[in-house]
Design a protein around this motif. Sequence first.
Motif, PDB file in Angstrom:
ATOM      1  N   ILE A 152       1.036  -1.528   0.134  1.00  0.00           N
ATOM      2  CA  ILE A 152       0.053   0.235  -0.030  1.00  0.00           C
ATOM      3  C   ILE A 152       0.950   0.984  -0.018  1.00  0.00           C
ATOM      4  CG2 ILE A 152      -1.697   1.282   1.408  1.00  0.00           C
ATOM      5  CD1 ILE A 152      -3.060  -0.467   0.100  1.00  0.00           C
ATOM      6  N   THR A 153       1.771   0.917   0.604  1.00  0.00           N
ATOM      7  CA  THR A 153       2.682   2.894   0.766  1.00  0.00           C
ATOM      8  C   THR A 153       3.460   2.397  -0.656  1.00  0.00           C
ATOM      9  OG1 THR A 153       3.542   2.169   3.665  1.00  0.00           O
ATOM     10  CG2 THR A 153       5.178   3.486   1.784  1.00  0.00           C
ATOM     11  N   GLU A 154       3.897   1.617  -1.155  1.00  0.00           N
ATOM     12  CA  GLU A 154       4.464   2.209  -2.320  1.00  0.00           C
ATOM     13  C   GLU A 154       3.491   2.061  -3.618  1.00  0.00           C
ATOM     14  OE1 GLU A 154       5.918  -1.981  -3.909  1.00  0.00           O
ATOM     15  OE2 GLU A 154       7.429  -2.260  -2.164  1.00  0.00           O
ATOM     16  N   ALA A 155       2.920   1.799  -3.089  1.00  0.00           N
ATOM     17  CA  ALA A 155       1.377   2.828  -4.595  1.00  0.00           C
ATOM     18  C   ALA A 155       0.711   3.544  -3.891  1.00  0.00           C
ATOM     19  CB  ALA A 155       0.161   1.475  -4.280  1.00  0.00           C
ATOM     20  N   MET A 156       0.783   4.476  -3.097  1.00  0.00           N
ATOM     21  CA  MET A 156       0.477   5.389  -2.570  1.00  0.00           C
ATOM     22  C   MET A 156       1.061   6.501  -2.425  1.00  0.00           C
ATOM     23  SD  MET A 156      -2.633   5.010   1.109  1.00  0.00           S
ATOM     24  CE  MET A 156      -2.903   6.687   0.707  1.00  0.00           C
ATOM     25  N   ASN A 157       2.432   6.050  -2.525  1.00  0.00           N
ATOM     26  CA  ASN A 157       4.105   6.778  -2.576  1.00  0.00           C
ATOM     27  C   ASN A 157       3.719   7.880  -3.873  1.00  0.00           C
ATOM     28  OD1 ASN A 157       6.184   8.440  -1.390  1.00  0.00           O
ATOM     29  ND2 ASN A 157       6.882   7.023  -3.137  1.00  0.00           N
ATOM     30  N   MET A 158       3.403   7.020  -4.955  1.00  0.00           N
ATOM     31  CA  MET A 158       3.513   7.078  -6.415  1.00  0.00           C
ATOM     32  C   MET A 158       2.010   7.745  -6.887  1.00  0.00           C
ATOM     33  SD  MET A 158       4.705   3.464  -8.565  1.00  0.00           S
ATOM     34  CE  MET A 158       3.315   2.942  -7.555  1.00  0.00           C
ATOM     35  N   GLU A 159       0.566   8.358  -6.043  1.00  0.00           N
ATOM     36  CA  GLU A 159      -0.035   8.358  -5.867  1.00  0.00           C
ATOM     37  C   GLU A 159      -0.371  10.126  -5.805  1.00  0.00           C
ATOM     38  OE1 GLU A 159      -3.180   4.057  -5.319  1.00  0.00           O
ATOM     39  OE2 GLU A 159      -3.349   6.513  -3.820  1.00  0.00           O
ATOM     40  N   VAL A 160       0.563  10.648  -4.637  1.00  0.00           N
ATOM     41  CA  VAL A 160       0.199  11.613  -3.885  1.00  0.00           C
ATOM     42  C   VAL A 160       1.613  12.085  -3.948  1.00  0.00           C
ATOM     43  CG1 VAL A 160      -1.035  10.558  -1.479  1.00  0.00           C
ATOM     44  CG2 VAL A 160       1.280  10.986  -2.014  1.00  0.00           C
TER      45      VAL A 160
END
Length: 267
Positions: A152-160
């Motif tokens: 989840i961290t990997e994914a959200m880091n790209m989103e924000v």
Amino acid sequence: MSKVIFITGASSGIGKAIGEYLLDKGYIVYGTSRNPEKVLNSRIPLLALDVRNATSIHKAVSELIAKENRIDVLINNAGVGITGPLEEIPSDEIKNNFETNLFGPIEAMKAVLPQMRQQKSGLIINITSIAGYMGLPFRGVYSASKGALELITEAMNMEVQSFGIRITNVAPGDFATNIAAGRYHAPVMEGSAYEKTYGMTLAMMNEHVDSGSDPKQMAEVVLKIINAKKPKIHYKVGAFMQKFSIVLKRILPDTVYERLLMKHYKL
């Protein structure tokens, strides 16, 4: 201007160590506890928060914003351990673990992101676990919940990132804290197919925690991340062999790595 730090689960263990260390470095630090009134002599102001309750999370975040008008760093530290043969762990306990270790941190991130987006800056640090990099016997639920938070961290880091926000995680190994006392242990049942193997593994896990590293190491890494211009996505903190086990998993064939783990746990 001192940064405002918000730490979930800061009444004891790693969260408390991080909070007190950052407080001594001049940061404005707020922690959380399910029952702040029961925590005596805390150096950190504690807000009431149950990480399993979305309303509780958003209320605490709103209270902090009302006090300080900003949140610079969220440290998702609140978590709980769980051990046992998967076959014998009650489903309610599995769900509770995911509510605490995964869904709670996700909700906390959702709660702070609007404020961080308004500030055009922010940092979220998720405390995961080296156990989240591999499926460990009799710790499968814990490994899964922490591993899911890593992804989840990997994914959200790209989103924000376009909002000036970064999300990273720190995976600790075994540290000398009271986590063993607070986690759910499936009982070692007499006559169970897992009585011998689980009993030995449970004793080994408790021994590792009791002889673990000083939580101050985690605090020092968190400070390094806060001061980094471009923080990495993954950090690991712990004994050399614990960190090296992640490297071995990456380079060894699956069956070879599995045999190493089973030998370690005497299975």
